[in-house]
Every structure is written in C-alpha cells, then in structure tokens.
Design a protein around this motif. Structure first.
Motif, PDB file in Angstrom:
ATOM      1  N   ASP A   1     -41.675 -25.993 -35.886  1.00 47.74           N
ATOM      2  CA  ASP A   1     -41.288 -25.490 -34.570  1.00 47.74           C
ATOM      3  C   ASP A   1     -40.538 -26.570 -33.789  1.00 47.74           C
ATOM      4  N   GLU A   2     -39.240 -26.475 -33.780  1.00 39.25           N
ATOM      5  CA  GLU A   2     -38.358 -27.421 -33.084  1.00 39.25           C
ATOM      6  C   GLU A   2     -38.697 -28.877 -33.395  1.00 39.25           C
TER       7      GLU A   2
ATOM      8  N   GLN B   1     -45.064 -26.887 -31.934  1.00 42.29           N
ATOM      9  CA  GLN B   1     -43.978 -27.357 -31.084  1.00 42.29           C
ATOM     10  C   GLN B   1     -44.388 -28.575 -30.266  1.00 42.29           C
TER      11      GLN B   1
ATOM     12  N   THR C   1     -41.741 -19.426 -30.801  1.00 41.72           N
ATOM     13  CA  THR C   1     -43.046 -20.077 -30.966  1.00 41.72           C
ATOM     14  C   THR C   1     -44.146 -19.022 -31.105  1.00 41.72           C
TER      15      THR C   1
HETATM   16 MG   LIG Z   1     -40.821 -22.532 -28.602  1.00 49.66          MG
END
Ligand SMILES: [Mg+2]
Ligand SMILES: Nc1ncnc2c1ncn2[C@@H]1O[C@H](COP(=O)(O)OP(=O)(O)O)[C@@H](O)[C@H]1O
Lengths: 233, 288
Positions: free
Chosen positions: A156-157, A86, A44
């Motif tokens: 991000d994820e 994220q 991140t």
């Molecule tokens: Mg992360």
C-alpha cells in the motif's frame, strides 16, 4: 485451477458506512496488479477488505476457490497474504530482528535472504522500530511481510513520503521480488507510471468502483486515458 | 526518627514487591487490550484462599501451596477470560467498569459465603520466621524472602518479554494489535495466555501477601485503588514502569503510615497527583 484470488461484487466499508460500492476482479497465481486511483477512492479499504479488517456488507472473496469472508486476519496471513500497511505499522518496541522473527513462517524467505534484499536493514538489526528513518521503516514493513512467506504481497503506497533516491532503491528491490514470478502482488501507488512499469495488469478505482481494467502496458502507452482516469500527466 | 529509615525502606520495598506482583497482570491487560479489569484483585484473593486451604486443610507445605495458589488463580483467570471477559473487549469503558465491578462484588459475596468474613490466618514455615541482620538493619526473614521471589519473577518476566519470540509477539500486539494480526499473530491467543499468566501472578501475590496485606473477603475492593495507582503511575503495559511505580508507592505508603500516621492514605494520593502531573502518560509507557 481456480484463480489465486477472486473478488465478486464486494460492498464493504467501516461500520455502517460503505466505501467500496461494487468491486470485482480476479488475480492469477504469480500475477501482479496495480491498483490506482485518486486519494480517498478506496484503495486502502480494498486491501483492508482482503485482509478481513473492514465490514463486508455484500459480495464474496475467494482464495484458491475457498471462501474467505469468515477467515480472521491472522489466518489470512497464514494462508499467504503478505500485508504492507499504508502507515507501515512498524512496531516501536520491537527491534528490526524481532520484527522478522516474531512473525516468521517457514519457507524460502528467511531473515538471511531478506537482509540480502535490504542490506540497509542489516546495520539496523538491533534498532527499535521507532528509531528508523521513513525509508528504513518502509523497507522493514516489506521485509517483515516477506517473512510470512506470502503467496500474495499487498503493497500500500510503498514509496509514499520517501526521498527520490530511496524510491529508486526500493523500486529496484520490488522489481527483483516480483521478477521471480512465484509471488503475486497488488501494488497501490500514487506514482502511476512506476506502478504500471512494475505490474502486468491495472485496476483503476473511482469512488469505490472499478472504472478501468487493462494490461498495464496498454495504459502506459495511452497517456490520454491515464490522464482522464487519474488526472496525472 | 531517621534511625528507623532503613527499616521503613525495607518494609516499603517488600510491600512494593507485592503490589508489583499483583498489579503486573492488570498493567499488561490494560496495555494490551485497553481492558479495564477492576476485578483483578479478586484473582489475588483467590490465590490467597487457595493457599490457606492448601496449607491448613490439606497440610501441604507453604512452597507447594504457593504453586497451587498460582495455578488456581491462573485457571480461574483463563476460564473467566474465555467465557466472560472476551465478550467485553472493544465495549465501552463504562460497560467494562460496570461488569468488572459487578464481578468484584460477586467474588466478595462468594468468599464471605465460603470462608466467612474474618481474616484468614497463614502458617509460614519456621525457616521464614524471625529476623536477620543485614548491613546493621534488622529485617524480617519473610519479607526478605518475598523481595527475593518477586525480583526473581520480575527478572524472569522481563526476560520473557524482551528475549523470547512470545515476548516479541506480546509487544507487537500491544504496539499495534491490528498490524500484528495482519501478520499472522493470533492476538486473541496472546491475550488469553497473558491474561492467564497475569491472573496466576496475582494469585501468587495474594498468597505471599497474606502475612503483609491480610486476607478477608473485602480484599479485592480494599486494594483496588492501590493496584490501579500502580498501573496508572507506572504506565500500562510496562514491566519496568510497573516495578518502579510499585516500589515508589510501597515505600511512600509505609513511610507515610510510619512518620505521619495522622495523614493516613493521603500521602500516596498526594504522591499520585504529583507523579501524574509530572508523567501524565505514566513513568514508562511501553512494554520493555
Ligand atoms: Mg490509501
Ligand atoms: N477507519 C475508517 N473509518 C471510516 N472511514 C474511513 C476509514 N478509513 C478510510 N475511510 C474513508 O474511506 C474512504 C476511502 O479511503 P481509503 O480506502 O483510505 O482511500 P485511498 O487509500 O484510496 O486513498 C475515504 O473517504 C475515507 O475517508
């Protein structure tokens, strides 16, 4: 022609603390990169550094050959960074429609096209950000990033905390988005195999350093190395 | 006792309208940037003096003077934001409080030097003087005018914030400044424009309020507590919350002074304590 993105010897973190120790990589126009690594290794932080939201202690970032370090975040978005944070960062006091309109920039992605890609959001157009389910929030975060008509999408994820059926739906969509080849992407994922299937190349981080770089396919065919790098089956 | 109630309510609403008009800029500044601007009342004072100068020295009609008051306060706010306030964003609340309280005292000294320490007179147009009867209640025409203007402005503001793209950008910036910036919103510019607009509205409130609140150099200090109460009780960054809080405080302050004059300002302080216990995060928290 210069690469789309060139990251050279980047040392970055928050305030005085350093999270990224020494990161270098390049990404070509339209290329896709999986960014893997255990929790807390700095994935991140790397995306935030690309967005100009961390403290860059050392190293250089270049966008199509132009230095990025002094460019503020909102200008990076205008340059072509499409950021999907994220935590999703959905705005509680904006409706779904407003999320798309407030940040729209001219280009091939329009609200109509984005809604085609995420039909679920259509029924939610008038709902506020905090009235959406986790899956819908994630779709909105991606839909919103598309509205800036990015050259490079930072995910991000995106599947974090979503139910398996929702993940399947999302993966189909992400595959569709990347398939056009016009948009480059960096995908951070805990589901390593998924990320490997979706991308051309893979970068593995460990404690702020790049410890592996290879075509995604070769890592997919080498479970031993994957296991050693990530500790997953 | 009770026969006076409608009149007291009416005056309370008029008073609350002024509190709203002056406080809304402060509310948005606090909600948007977490910036504590104790000098906000100084912009209202600037508007008041601009109105006095425009009407008495240059003989401009009251309506034009109101526009001048808005413009002068907005420009003052915009310039100060650029050259001074901007340096204080992200600094500690103590730095912000010390800086803005310093600015408040400077504005008081400057106003005393230029205009003297006395109350300023205001010349209202004849059409706004006198009383009229509505539903059997005698009400001042000027206060009626005040309420009408403020409700029109509040509706306009609400439309701006809830219906326009710029409004959506303000809300996005208030919700999450970092994400908003990451998506291409120039949060600093959104803030400058909002600050300028808020200062202008305060200036308009200062001008409209000369007849109700008075105008002398201590204005920014005298009413600071009221503006802060409105913002804290309403919830920073909300238009509807600020309006509700301003009305409640306006009505209770006027009613308290009328019915229990010996209690002085105690009524609204007690009210504030009660409201904050009931709504610790403000009546309404977000900008809607
Ligand atoms: Mg992360
Ligand atoms: N805002 C922050 N301030 C200070 N340290 C942070 C902050 N965010 C993350 N960190 C630290 O940076 C390291 C890397 O975090 P992160 O980049 O979020 O990892 P990942 O995304 O790979 O899980 C962690 O040790 C984390 O504690």
């Amino acid at each position: 022609m210069a690469d789309l993105l060139e990251v050279q010897g980047v040392v970055a973190g928050y305030g005085e603390s350093v999270v990224l120790e020494d990161v270098s990589f390049t990404l070509r126009e339209g290329g896709s990169l999986a960014l893997l690594g255990r929790n807390g290794v700095g994935k991140t932080t790397l995306l935030l550094t690309l967005m100009g939201m961390t403290r860059l202690h050392k190293g250089t970032l270049a966008w199509r050959g132009e230095p990025l370090a002094a460019v503020p975040p909102h200008h990076r978005a205008r340059l072509g960074f499409g950021w999907v944070p994220q935590e999703r960062g959905v705005f509680p006091s904006l409706t779904v429609d407003e999320h798309l309109e407030a940040i729209a920039r001219p280009g091939e992605w329009t609200a109509a096209r984005v809604y085609q890609l995420f039909p679920r959001l259509v029924e939610r157009r008038g709902h506020f950000g905090n009235q959406l389910s986790g899956g819908e929030q994630q779709m909105l975060a991606i839909a919103r990033a598309l509205m800036v008509n990015p050259t490079l999408l930072l995910l991000d994820e995106p599947t974090e905390g979503l139910a398996p059926v929702v993940i399947d739906e999302l993966v189909v969509t992400i595959r569709k988005m990347l398939a056009s080849g016009r948009m480059a992407a960096i995908l951070v994922e805990q589901h390593a195999r998924l990320a490997l299937q979706l991308t051309e190349e893979t970068l593995v981080l460990d404690r702020g350093r790049v410890v592996h770089r290879s075509p995604s396919r070769s890592l997919l065919e080498d479970p031993g190395t994957l296991d050693r790098l990530l500790g997953v089956a | 006792m009770l026969s006076a109630l409608p009149g007291v309510l009416f005056d309370g609403v008029a008073y609350g309208s002024l509190l709203f008009l002056i406080s809304i800029g402060l509310s948005v500044t606090l909600g948007l940037m977490n910036f504590i601007n104790l000098a906000h009342g100084a912009f209202a004072m600037v508007g008041g003096y601009a109105c006095v100068v425009a009407t008495l020295r240059y003989g401009l009609p009251f309506g034009v003077a109101l526009v001048v008051a808005f413009a002068v306060a907005a420009i003052a706010g915009g310039v100060l934001e650029r050259v001074l306030y901007r340096r204080l964003y992200g600094r500690s609340p103590l730095d912000q409080v010390l800086f803005t309280i310093g600015l408040t005292f400077m504005s008081i000294a400057a106003a005393t030097w230029v205009f003297g320490s006395g109350q300023q007179p205001v010349r209202l147009p004849d059409t706004l003087l006198g009383q009229t009867r509505i539903l059997g209640v005698d009400v001042g025409i000027y206060r009626l005018f005040l309420i009408a203007i403020v409700f029109a402005l509040a509706s306009g503001l609400a439309l701006l914030v809830t219906r326009t793209r710029f409004g959506a950008r303000i809300r996005a910036s208030v919700d999450d400044a970092r994400t908003a910036a990451g998506l291409g919103i120039d949060v600093e510019r959104v803030f400058s424009v909002t600050f300028t607009l808020g200062s202008g509205l305060a200036g308009l409130g200062g001008a409209l309020g000369i007849d109700v609140l008075g105008l002398d150099p201590t204005f920014p200090l005298k009413y600071m507590v009221y503006f802060l109460l409105v913002v804290v009780v309403g919830g920073a960054g909300t238009i509807v919350g600020t309006l509700c809080a301003a009305m409640v405080l306006g009505i209770f302050d006027v009613a308290g002074k009328y019915y229990v004059p010996w209690a002085g300002a105690f009524v609204i302080y007690a009210l504030m304590v009660a409201l904050l216990l009931l709504f610790p995060r403000g009546l309404l928290r977000r900008i809607r």
